[in-house]
Design an enzyme around this catalytic site. Sequence first.
Site, PDB file in Angstrom:
ATOM      1  N   SER A  73       0.993  -1.182   0.129  1.00 48.10           N
ATOM      2  CA  SER A  73       0.062  -0.096  -0.059  1.00 48.10           C
ATOM      3  C   SER A  73       0.810   1.248   0.011  1.00 48.10           C
ATOM      4  O   SER A  73       1.993   1.157   0.446  1.00 48.10           O
ATOM      5  CB  SER A  73      -1.025   0.070   1.178  1.00 48.10           C
ATOM      6  OG  SER A  73      -1.475   1.242   1.438  1.00 48.10           O
TER       7      SER A  73
ATOM      8  N   TYR B  69      -2.379  -0.033  10.787  1.00 47.41           N
ATOM      9  CA  TYR B  69      -2.341  -0.243   9.313  1.00 47.41           C
ATOM     10  C   TYR B  69      -1.135   0.051   8.548  1.00 47.41           C
ATOM     11  O   TYR B  69      -0.577  -0.702   7.836  1.00 47.41           O
ATOM     12  CB  TYR B  69      -3.547   0.411   8.604  1.00 47.41           C
ATOM     13  CG  TYR B  69      -3.606  -0.105   7.016  1.00 47.41           C
ATOM     14  CD1 TYR B  69      -4.065  -1.307   6.563  1.00 47.41           C
ATOM     15  CD2 TYR B  69      -3.434   1.077   6.061  1.00 47.41           C
ATOM     16  CE1 TYR B  69      -4.133  -1.701   5.348  1.00 47.41           C
ATOM     17  CE2 TYR B  69      -3.453   0.713   4.670  1.00 47.41           C
ATOM     18  CZ  TYR B  69      -3.832  -0.644   4.238  1.00 47.41           C
ATOM     19  OH  TYR B  69      -3.867  -0.795   2.865  1.00 47.41           O
TER      20      TYR B  69
END
Length: 699
Positions: free
Chosen positions: A576, A589
């Site tokens: 990501s 995250y």
Amino acid sequence: MSDAGQRLLEDRWDDAKAASLDEPGLLLYRSNLLGADKRITNYGGGNTSAKVTARDPLTGRDVEVLWVKGSGGDVGTIRLDGFATLYMDKLRQLHDIYRGPDHEDEMVGYLPHCTFALNARAASIDTPLHAYLPFRHVDHMHPDAVIAVAATRNSREITKAIYGDEIGWLPWRRPGFELGLMLSRFARENPDAKGVVLESHGLFTWGEDAKSCYETTLRIINKAIAWFDAQTAGRAPFGGAAVESLAPEARRAFAARLMPEIRARIGADERKVGHFDDGAAVLQFVNSREFRSLAALGTSCPDHFLRTKIRPLVLEFDPATGSVDAVLGGLDAAVAAYRTDYEAYYERSKHPDSPAVRDGNAVVYLVPGVGMITFARDKATARIAGEFYVNAINVMRGASAVDTYVGLPEQEAFDIEYWLLEEAKLQRMPKPKGLAGRVALVTGGAGGIGRAVAGRLMAEGACVVLADIDAEALTRTEAEFAKAYGRDQVRAVTLDVTREDAVIAGFAEAVTEFGGLDILVSNAGIASSEPVETTSVAMWDRNMDILAKGYFLVSREAFRLMRVQKLGGALVFVASKNGLAASPNASAYCTAKAAEIHLARCLALEGADAGIRVNVVNPDAVLRGSKIWTGEWREQRAAAYKMSGDELEDHYRKRSMLKRSVLPEDIAEATYFLASDLSAKSTGNILNVDAGNAQSFTR
């Protein structure tokens, strides 16, 4: 004859359906019915024909046209466009230019000149076998029960005993123009006969209409089945059992260990995909007393050994006392000995104009107590090769029970395998796709990005194992891909990437299905958003478990397999933008995604010596189709940016430098690039697919 063979063939002809069909439609209907049962004919084997009156597009007159299965077709799945159509009057004129058996191959070159209505479907070498029989409808099948007759030492006498004068017998002759003339001569001399058995080959039957031809074919095969049942009642097949099978779970575990090891030894020049079969017919054969002697004789029907090579490789194993490690210890010698034997067979049998020797590795591997493994350039070919060898087993069971089983003579086998016409057919085959022979496993395979990645890899020829924790979505996704690409190209395994035992078992299942692993796309994910002061330990641990530990566990299994295979490999992490660029209220995250990226860098260092490449795709804001954006994450990110959930996609698009939305297909394209040989010299890299974000520029 066998447990399966004792069941007589069922007449599935439907008069109501047939009444609505024209002559070509009836041929198609008959063909599909016959090809639906592998006891009647194997995949791609046999052919059917009908002589039909049609209007000549040039003269407007009615002419007789031969409709016959085209080259390379399969009667079970054929459609009307799979039939070649030829003028019968022109086919008859070929008699005038035929120069005799030494020149019969040249006759194939004349078949295109007989084409009716510009049909692009190429006629097969079996066309003369149908054309010169004086019957409107002809079936040529490869039934196990009849080939069991044809492959006995006394096949002519046994044919007579079963059928009397109703079915004749012809000696072995390679398919082609001369065999067509032999069949024609037999039919003229035996006007009451309903068909003929071809030694070491198969069965021809005929009739004046589609239904009677179909019924004759079934009746003749059923007569052989019933005869074998009567002759073999109470006898143990193949001399009885010599060993007992391992338990089902142990057989699959054995295959999971063995298949990557075989692949390592046969896949250097061309990647191979495997298939495992431990069905009842296979186990009865490999466990039997006569197994080794029969396997060494090779197959009888030409269609069988074109798929399986003339004989299998037997791997010695005693299920009662042996171990898989002992089999692996002898694998190098066994594979080398097979290659040496194959090369000697080529040298003994070759002609001055024979094609160069082909891949000398076995296709079929037989293990007592375990089953059969087949390897080929794709899953469908490997599976079909296994099906053909099961046909060969059925033939050997019947033939050896009533007489002496006879394989096709070595020179005849070679002349079929290295036939120049067969070589020409191989040369016409389309070039393999970029990932042909590769096996990929995609975690999170039922989600938006995972589905797109899997579809992109399958479109390039890869076999794909979809791994996901969502069993319902996984089943649905597997069914959709099976419909789009075929059942052979996709499998699914329910997998929790945070559980070590589940990952090990899932990879073993994948290997048993396809034989190994070349590509891992680690994509399983979640997302969470919470200010650090309210982030719970459970939330932190869940991110780390799935996004860091999960990536480690699947990578470790991939590395273990790829090192065994010695064929290199590619790992692609779907990470990501957040692994490089911090975001508010997402510390768990972002930290886990950063761990993924650094793990990839470490693995790129470790894998380089084995040709294992590890790279990263960094998406950003892939909302469409993504499962993580359907829950709380969307609302949490919207709250972090003080907007509604519906505004997020437009927000991310405008935030990007290129002002474009990022879609799952974009991530799939980047993943394909990094998984394929297009990036063969790239490892340890990060490819951002985020429409431009200065914060995530790699440095």
